[in-house]
Design a protein around this motif. Structure first.
Motif, mmCIF file in Angstrom:
data_model
loop_
_atom_site.group_PDB
_atom_site.id
_atom_site.type_symbol
_atom_site.label_atom_id
_atom_site.label_comp_id
_atom_site.label_asym_id
_atom_site.label_seq_id
_atom_site.Cartn_x
_atom_site.Cartn_y
_atom_site.Cartn_z
ATOM 1 N N ASP A 1 0.840 -1.215 0.000
ATOM 2 C CA ASP A 1 0.000 0.000 0.000
ATOM 3 C C ASP A 1 0.865 1.251 0.000
ATOM 4 N N ARG A 2 1.895 1.237 0.856
ATOM 5 C CA ARG A 2 2.772 2.418 1.004
ATOM 6 C C ARG A 2 3.507 2.688 -0.323
ATOM 7 N N ARG A 3 4.087 1.628 -0.895
ATOM 8 C CA ARG A 3 4.857 1.818 -2.133
ATOM 9 C C ARG A 3 3.937 2.182 -3.297
ATOM 10 N N PHE A 4 2.749 1.582 -3.305
ATOM 11 C CA PHE A 4 1.811 1.869 -4.401
ATOM 12 C C PHE A 4 1.191 3.260 -4.249
ATOM 13 N N TYR A 5 0.984 3.706 -3.008
ATOM 14 C CA TYR A 5 0.412 5.042 -2.796
ATOM 15 C C TYR A 5 1.351 6.094 -3.400
ATOM 16 N N ILE A 6 2.644 5.989 -3.048
ATOM 17 C CA ILE A 6 3.623 6.971 -3.546
ATOM 18 C C ILE A 6 3.773 6.827 -5.071
ATOM 19 N N SER A 7 3.684 5.595 -5.565
ATOM 20 C CA SER A 7 3.806 5.371 -7.019
ATOM 21 C C SER A 7 2.606 5.971 -7.755
ATOM 22 N N ALA A 8 1.407 5.751 -7.218
ATOM 23 C CA ALA A 8 0.197 6.297 -7.859
ATOM 24 C C ALA A 8 0.247 7.832 -7.850
#
Ligand code: SF4
Length: 366
Positions: A96-103
Motif C-alpha cells: 500500500d505504502r509503495r503503491f500510494y507513492i507510485s500512484a
C-alpha cells in the motif's frame, strides 16, 4: 503514444523481465520506471539494488525516476506488524505504502496508468498486489495494470534472462523484519544488519557485492568480456570480542578465522617462540603490533590505526598462515600492543561458516 505508464520497480531481476514484456505488449506507450523502495534495509542493500536497476533501465532505454528513501515513514507504517510472516498484514501495508507513492508520482507526471514489477515476483501474492493497486488507482483516478507475466513459463524465462544479463540477485525480500525471520529459520547470521568496527571489506558482505557489481560496469564500459562465477568457501565473522587483563579491557585486533570453543577462555601466556606468545588454553595465540608489522610488511603505529584501516582480508589470512604454518587453522590470534606472561580473560563470539560468493572472471581476448 496511447499511454504513459509509470512502472514501480522493486529490483532488477523482476524489472528487467517485466519491462521487456511491457515493451512488447505496450509498444505505443511510454514507460517510465520508478524505484521507490524504502522497505529495503540496510541502505547499502538499497544502493546495490538501485545500482542494478539503473543498469537494467539503461540497457532497455527506459527513463528511471528514483523515489525518496524515506525509510522512517515505512518503519512507522509497519509498526506493530514486525512479527507478521511474509505475505501477511505487514506486506499488505508495505505494498500500500509503495503503491500510494507510485500512484501519486504517476498522477504528478501525467501518467494515465501505473503498475509494479512486484507482479512478476513468484514470492508475492498477485491477489494482494492487485487489490492494493486497484484501490489506489481509484483514489488517484488512474488505472492499475496487472499483467500476468509469471504464467506460461514466465518465471523460468525471467530466470534465464537474469542469468544471461548478469543481474544482481538478492536473497531476501527487503525489510529487516523479513530478513530477521528468514535468517533465523536458516540458522544463519544476520550479517546484513551488522556494522563491523573494522573498515575491512568482509567477503560476501553487501559492500563486497557492491564492489563486484561496480567492477562489472567498469568492464562493460571498457568493452571487456567477463563472466560471473560462484565459489563455495569458508566465510568468517566476529560478532563480539573482548580481551581483559587485571580486570582492564585491552585494545586488540583479531585475525580472520579466529575462534574459541564455547566463546570464552581464561588462562595465562606461558611461552614465547619466535615472536608468537602461546596461551595455556584453547590454542590461543598473541602477537605484538611490532611483530604484526614485520609479518605484514606494514607500519601501523597503534592497534586502533590497524583496526581502522586494516589490510584486505586475504592479506590477513597470509599473516595467519605465517604464524600457524597452515591455511586451515582456526586458532584465535590476537594482536596486542604489549604481551606479558600473565593471566588473560577472553570473550570471542565468532563464526567460521560455509557460504557462497560470486566473483568476476575477466575473459582475455584470444
Ligand atoms: S517481507 Fe517484503 S513485502 Fe513484506 S514487508 Fe518486508 S519488504 Fe515488504
Amino acid at each position: 503514444m496511447s499511454k504513459k505508464i509509470l512502472v514501480h520497480i522493486c529490483c532488477s531481476v523482476d524489472s528487467h523481465y517485466f519491462l521487456q514484456k511491457m515493451q512488447t505488449e505496450y509498444q505505443d506507450s511510454k514507460l517510465i520506471g520508478f524505484f521507490y523502495d524504502p522497505n529495503i534495509h540496510p541502505y547499502s542493500e538499497y544502493y546495490l539494488r538501485l545500482l542494478d536497476v539503473k543498469r537494467s533501465c539503461k540497457i532497455l532505454d527506459i527513463e528511471l525516476i528514483e523515489g525518496e528513501y524515506d525509510y522512517i515513514n515505512w518503519i512507522e507504517a509497519t509498526r506493530g506488524l514486525e512479527n507478521e510472516p511474509e505475505k501477511g498484514a505487514r506486506c499488505s501495508i508495505c505494498f500500500d505504502r509503495r503503491f500510494y507513492i507510485s500512484a501519486k508520482m504517476a498522477k504528478d507526471i501525467g501518467a494515465t496508468h501505473f503498475t509494479s514489477t512486484l507482479l512478476t515476483s513468484p514470492k508475492k501474492s498477485l491477489k494482494q498486489l492487485k487489490s492494493s493497486g486497484d484501490a489506489l488507482a481509484k483514489e488517484f483516478n488512474i488505472e492499475f495494470l496487472a499483467p500476468d507475466y509469471r504464467s506460461n513459463s514466465g518465471t523460468q524465462e525471467q530466470n534465464i534472462i537474469a542469468k544471461k544479463d548478469k543481474l544482481y540477485r538478492q536473497n531476501y525480500c527487503g525489510c529487516l523484519y523479513g530478513l530477521k525471520q528468514q535468517r533465523e529459520s536458516q540458522d544463519r547470521l544476520l550479517d546484513e544488519l551488522r556494522s563491523p568496527i573494522s573498515n575491512q571489506l568482509l567477503p560476501n558482505s553487501i559492500e563486497d557485492k557492491i564492489r563486484l557489481y561496480k567492477r562489472r560496469e567498469e568492464l562493460e564500459s571498457l568493452n571487456i568480456d567477463y563472466e560471473i562465477v560462484k565459489h563455495r568457501f569458508l566465510n568468517y565473522r566476529v560478532t563480539r570480542a573482548l580481551v581483559k587483563s587485571k580486570k582492564e579491557s585491552l585494545i586488540s585486533h583479531i585475525l580472520p578465522y579466529s575462534t574459541i570453543r564455547n566463546n570464552y577462555s581464561r588462562g595465562r601466556v606461558e611461552k614465547e617462540l619466535y615472536g608468537i606468545y602461546y596461551f595455556n588454553r584453547d590454542e590461543i595465540k598473541f602477537i605484538t603490533l611490532k611483530f604484526y608489522n614485520e609479518l605484514a610488511n606494514t607500519n601501523y603505529k597503534s592497534i586502533l590505526e590497524l583496526i581502522d584501516n586494516p589490510p584486505i582480508f586475504n592479506e590477513e589470512i597470509k599473516i595467519r598462515e605465517k604464524i600457524t604454518k597452515s591455511p586451515c587453522d582456526l586458532s584465535a590470534i590476537f594482536v596486542l600492543d604489549c604481551i606479558e606472561f600473565q593471566k588473560y580473560e577472553i570473550n570471542l563470539y565468532a563464526k567460521a561458516y560455509e557460504d557462497v560468493k560470486e566473483e568476476i572472471v575477466q575473459i582475455e581476448p584470444k
